[in-house]
Design an enzyme around this catalytic site. Sequence first.
Site, PDB file in Angstrom:
ATOM      1  N   LYS A  32      48.573  11.828  32.340  1.00 54.84           N
ATOM      2  CA  LYS A  32      47.422  12.556  32.876  1.00 54.84           C
ATOM      3  C   LYS A  32      47.427  12.570  34.404  1.00 54.84           C
ATOM      4  O   LYS A  32      47.271  13.623  35.021  1.00 54.84           O
ATOM      5  CB  LYS A  32      46.141  11.912  32.347  1.00 54.84           C
ATOM      6  CG  LYS A  32      44.877  12.332  33.054  1.00 54.84           C
ATOM      7  CD  LYS A  32      43.681  11.610  32.500  1.00 54.84           C
ATOM      8  CE  LYS A  32      43.712  10.137  32.815  1.00 54.84           C
ATOM      9  NZ  LYS A  32      43.573   9.839  34.265  1.00 54.84           N
ATOM     10  N   THR A  33      47.597  11.386  34.999  1.00 57.61           N
ATOM     11  CA  THR A  33      47.571  11.298  36.462  1.00 57.61           C
ATOM     12  C   THR A  33      48.722  12.084  37.067  1.00 57.61           C
ATOM     13  O   THR A  33      48.575  12.726  38.115  1.00 57.61           O
ATOM     14  CB  THR A  33      47.643   9.824  36.904  1.00 57.61           C
ATOM     15  OG1 THR A  33      46.571   9.105  36.300  1.00 57.61           O
ATOM     16  CG2 THR A  33      47.540   9.700  38.413  1.00 57.61           C
ATOM     17  N   ASP A 224      39.051  14.656  37.076  1.00 59.77           N
ATOM     18  CA  ASP A 224      39.728  13.647  36.258  1.00 59.77           C
ATOM     19  C   ASP A 224      38.735  13.035  35.271  1.00 59.77           C
ATOM     20  O   ASP A 224      37.535  12.980  35.535  1.00 59.77           O
ATOM     21  CB  ASP A 224      40.294  12.564  37.186  1.00 59.77           C
ATOM     22  CG  ASP A 224      41.228  11.603  36.461  1.00 59.77           C
ATOM     23  OD1 ASP A 224      41.685  11.929  35.350  1.00 59.77           O
ATOM     24  OD2 ASP A 224      41.491  10.518  37.018  1.00 59.77           O
ATOM     25  N   GLU A 225      39.236  12.563  34.121  1.00 59.94           N
ATOM     26  CA  GLU A 225      38.422  11.848  33.125  1.00 59.94           C
ATOM     27  C   GLU A 225      37.150  12.638  32.786  1.00 59.94           C
ATOM     28  O   GLU A 225      36.041  12.102  32.774  1.00 59.94           O
ATOM     29  CB  GLU A 225      38.045  10.451  33.639  1.00 59.94           C
ATOM     30  CG  GLU A 225      39.208   9.567  34.041  1.00 59.94           C
ATOM     31  CD  GLU A 225      39.971   8.991  32.844  1.00 59.94           C
ATOM     32  OE1 GLU A 225      39.755   9.466  31.712  1.00 59.94           O
ATOM     33  OE2 GLU A 225      40.797   8.083  33.042  1.00 59.94           O
ATOM     34  N   GLN A 255      38.988   9.304  24.039  1.00 58.84           N
ATOM     35  CA  GLN A 255      38.763   8.120  24.874  1.00 58.84           C
ATOM     36  C   GLN A 255      37.408   8.186  25.578  1.00 58.84           C
ATOM     37  O   GLN A 255      37.221   7.557  26.623  1.00 58.84           O
ATOM     38  CB  GLN A 255      39.892   7.973  25.888  1.00 58.84           C
ATOM     39  CG  GLN A 255      41.262   7.758  25.254  1.00 58.84           C
ATOM     40  CD  GLN A 255      42.345   7.492  26.279  1.00 58.84           C
ATOM     41  OE1 GLN A 255      42.337   6.473  26.967  1.00 58.84           O
ATOM     42  NE2 GLN A 255      43.298   8.411  26.377  1.00 58.84           N
ATOM     43  N   ARG A 614      46.255   0.595  24.425  1.00 64.71           N
ATOM     44  CA  ARG A 614      46.628  -0.177  25.623  1.00 64.71           C
ATOM     45  C   ARG A 614      47.960  -0.878  25.402  1.00 64.71           C
ATOM     46  O   ARG A 614      48.610  -1.295  26.364  1.00 64.71           O
ATOM     47  CB  ARG A 614      45.573  -1.244  25.948  1.00 64.71           C
ATOM     48  CG  ARG A 614      44.146  -0.782  26.263  1.00 64.71           C
ATOM     49  CD  ARG A 614      44.103   0.325  27.265  1.00 64.71           C
ATOM     50  NE  ARG A 614      44.103   1.623  26.575  1.00 64.71           N
ATOM     51  CZ  ARG A 614      44.381   2.773  27.147  1.00 64.71           C
ATOM     52  NH1 ARG A 614      44.701   2.811  28.425  1.00 64.71           N
ATOM     53  NH2 ARG A 614      44.362   3.905  26.447  1.00 64.71           N
TER      54      ARG A 614
END
Length: 755
Positions: A32-33, A224-225, A255, A614
């Site tokens: 994503k980043t 973002d997010e 998420q 994770r």
Amino acid sequence: MELLQDLNPSQRAAVACIEGPSLIIAGAGSGKTRVLTYKVAYLLSQGVQANRILCLTFTNKAAREMKERIIQLVSPEAAHYLWMGTFHSIAARILRQEAEHIGYTRDYSIYDTTDSKSLIKAICKEMGLDEKIYKPNVVLGRISDAKSRLETAEDYALSQRHSREDRNDRLYDMAAIYRAYEARLRSANAMDFDDLLLQLCLLLQRDAEVRSFYQQAFEYILVDEYQDTNQVQSQLVQLLAAPQNNVSVVGDDAQSIYSFRGADIRNILSFRQIYPTAQLFKLERNYRSTQTIVNAANSLIHHNVNQIEKQVYSENEQGDRLRLTAYMSDRDEAAGVAEQIKSLRLNHTITDYNSLAVLYRTNAQSRQLENELRKLNIPYRIYGGTSFYQRKEIKDAIGYFRLAVNPKDTEALNRIINFPARGIGDTTLRRISELSLSAQVSPMEIIADPAGQGLDVNRGIQSKLLDFSRLMKEIQEAMDTQDAYTFAEFVLRRSGVMTAAAMDITPEGMDRKENLDELLSGIHEFVAQRQQEGIDFTPIQDFLAEVSLLTDQDEHIEDYTARVTLMTVHAAKGLEFPYVFIVGLEENLFPSQFSTSESEVEEERRLLYVAITRAMQHCSLTYARQRFRNGQINFSSPSRFLRDIDPAYVNFNRPTNPQPSTSSPMWSKPASRFTSISSLKSTSTISECPQAPARSEAPLQDTPFKGGDIVSHRVFGRGVVQQVYRENDNDKIDILFDAVGKKTLLLTYAKLEKV
């Protein structure tokens, strides 16, 4: 085009789409980043000016890391004028310029949660309200929720829904408290965190000229997010993006786990209804985890109804199955996890403890884990302790800076006026506050001229107040000519704060002194960094603007010592570890006992999805059959979510430390244990808890205890046995204790003595 060659096909398509709205659904570990940073770099390479690009994040840390990556892709000069930061920091930056439009000055203070709670507590006390009912955290929570939904104090007072909820909770004066809170913030030239977004949103809605200016200033907006945005954040994006709507949002509905902070998953689910022409891109390749971990997580989240369909996959190695272990108690669970960690280290499976994380649903679960890790001399760190900028000595020091910048900041004044001690007590402060409210003048104006303002104190107190006023004037004069570091050093020395810490030779005093030194070091680094960016003079106002907007994730101090990480699943979002242990997978814990609606249970399932994803290589799941909670032992059922995970991706593991009853089938057939979990009675729907199992009517015969026996327990003390019986293949005993009432214990572990 060279930039695009570094991306996979899905990433490349998402980056290259720069005109019009776009929704990028980024599965866990899908880069994503990388997509966001490359998209900004791609815009710059296409000739878009940096100051026309607005990139919104949720932490300052994320913004810094993204900007560093962008600089590596383009150049420092090309990226220098990017508008990149958190929603709150960008809003604060705009409001500094537009403060006069909303009745503030540009030197307004930003109250943190501690400041806001203190102010609410004072208001409730002045109104004569019961602090047991009007708890500051409850009141602030309601005000914060209202602001996140764009509701002012007047809107709140007119809302029938709020009125009904407040009546039900006996909070009859909530609307009046909200009004008073807003009025006191304005008189202090202060805003709280929620105000930054609310005030900007209201300004853009009401002032067409200001709105048009910023709509033209920001040609491209990236977020973002996006799954973590609340209503006011979504509205801000819509206001700034119109009319061209070159807005690109990145997130993962699977998420979305922050509804308790106001996040609204509907923002990302309904994005294409808000922007009908939006293009949809799905990043489905997971670069982080093994195929088995990804498949297990997919099988879990598939049970959610409200989601954007995607099929995350991994091309990494197949990997081991998830490891599921059942323990008899929470103590056994903690001991078992500690033993597994120790074995991994002794067997050289891991090179150091940084590879390991233990995740839990609530902070309270860390106690048993800490106890057992300490027994085995396993080093650990806990995320979620007191942040650096919330420590008393740091807040005291910053209080001086805040009051120098904004003399109307009453919370800063109340904190520092008698620190170090000056003989100015609570009675004097109360009289100053009362006179300030009645005469409509700031407390500092009264302190500067107590006799002239009619303050009812003796000459000795007047002299002390005048001394404090002269001190603050001296500090304010220094502020105009000194950079942030020189000024901070002067304030800590001149105010006596540093001397007070140095004179305390206790271990706590030494810690405070070291923390103040660390604060000065941080300010020095801040000034040095700004000099590298070409800014010759950095005033203390700039440092205050930076630290007042730090999030909890920004304040984690980097610790490179090899330690096991203990943290809640919420805190773990965005992190990754080779080995992950997820503990406490029981009904009423994970999912939480407070999750009763379908949407709440779906969020809990997303939370477990985040926990599992994770893990990079290995994931271990555990639960306990009994857990000490709320002062008593509670019997637990396995979490319903364990039935949601495809058993093809899970192995049941036999624990090594407990010694369960040989009659229990839980350990007698480990190979089929997960199947038996899957077949547990479950007549519940997604919004119901599993029903309690039926009790056997036949009493146990082969037992040393019977009804009427007087027994002693090491925790609960003396009691009388009511009955002994078998339930779900477990031998149990009901005892009526003198001190704590009736308890049900597992006979195998009760450790009772007859009296």
